[in-house]
Design an enzyme around this catalytic site. Sequence first.
Site, PDB file in Angstrom:
ATOM      1  N   HIS A 139      96.594  -3.504  59.736  1.00  0.00           N
ATOM      2  CA  HIS A 139      96.306  -4.409  58.870  1.00  0.00           C
ATOM      3  C   HIS A 139      95.785  -4.200  57.239  1.00  0.00           C
ATOM      4  O   HIS A 139      94.339  -3.386  58.028  1.00  0.00           O
ATOM      5  CB  HIS A 139      96.265  -5.329  59.363  1.00  0.00           C
ATOM      6  CG  HIS A 139      94.814  -5.688  59.987  1.00  0.00           C
ATOM      7  ND1 HIS A 139      93.515  -6.303  59.403  1.00  0.00           N
ATOM      8  CD2 HIS A 139      94.438  -5.000  61.374  1.00  0.00           C
ATOM      9  CE1 HIS A 139      92.188  -5.788  60.279  1.00  0.00           C
ATOM     10  NE2 HIS A 139      92.961  -5.500  61.656  1.00  0.00           N
ATOM     11  N   HIS A 148      99.323  12.401  53.250  1.00  0.00           N
ATOM     12  CA  HIS A 148     100.177  12.791  54.813  1.00  0.00           C
ATOM     13  C   HIS A 148      99.546  12.707  55.951  1.00  0.00           C
ATOM     14  O   HIS A 148      97.834  12.794  56.328  1.00  0.00           O
ATOM     15  CB  HIS A 148     100.604  13.794  55.018  1.00  0.00           C
ATOM     16  CG  HIS A 148     101.595  15.064  55.670  1.00  0.00           C
ATOM     17  ND1 HIS A 148     101.548  16.139  55.720  1.00  0.00           N
ATOM     18  CD2 HIS A 148     102.281  13.847  57.085  1.00  0.00           C
ATOM     19  CE1 HIS A 148     102.495  16.280  56.685  1.00  0.00           C
ATOM     20  NE2 HIS A 148     102.539  15.165  57.911  1.00  0.00           N
TER      21      HIS A 148
END
Length: 217
Positions: A139, A148
């Site tokens: 979250h 990446h």
Amino acid sequence: MNKVLIVGAGGHGQVVADILLQTSQAGGGCCPIGFLDDDPSLLGKHVLGLPVLGTVAQWNQFEHDGLIVAIGNNQIRSRIFQSLRSRGGKLLSAVHPAAVLGREVQIGEGVMICAGVVVNPGAAIGDNVILNTGCTVDHHCQIAPHAHLGPGVHLGGQVAIGEGAFLGIGACVLPQRQVGAWSVIGAGAVVTENIPAYVTAVGIPARVVKPLTEANA
């Protein structure tokens, strides 16, 4: 049905093609029509049943509705992404139907989200980011453009990943930690403290082992 050109016919390009094909089969609105790649040996060949149509510079010679830059190297992907966008290219995202996205997740342009990825509520994923197979973003994480996350990477809640950072396979970042721009986190590393920009960090816990310049990040 949006016609999509995939920039790069290598491994990442094939993963994106598979994502788009599976999305299309599931009733999604994007269909890959072929690849663009600067490797002359690939021109005219077929990869996953899709033709390699031409070079990246020829992108506007083919009828299409959008492009996805599917190249693993963050610097190269960033450069091509920004070049295409500056010339009017429409950059689309590829989200695997087996990915799970929570409520109020923000996703930028040209994002690649692979099978098994979980992104929990309130997270923000910047432009041209790769979330590779099976990684989890908890979250309210913030992932800056061109980063990446490799397969199996796990981010705790409220983690901040800087622009162009690369996290290797199985790396973990504890909640509320930061990884600086264009830094590299080694496979299996555990980030317990903030990592500055332009460094390589490895190990458990992750420790900086060498600096990086903008040219070799």
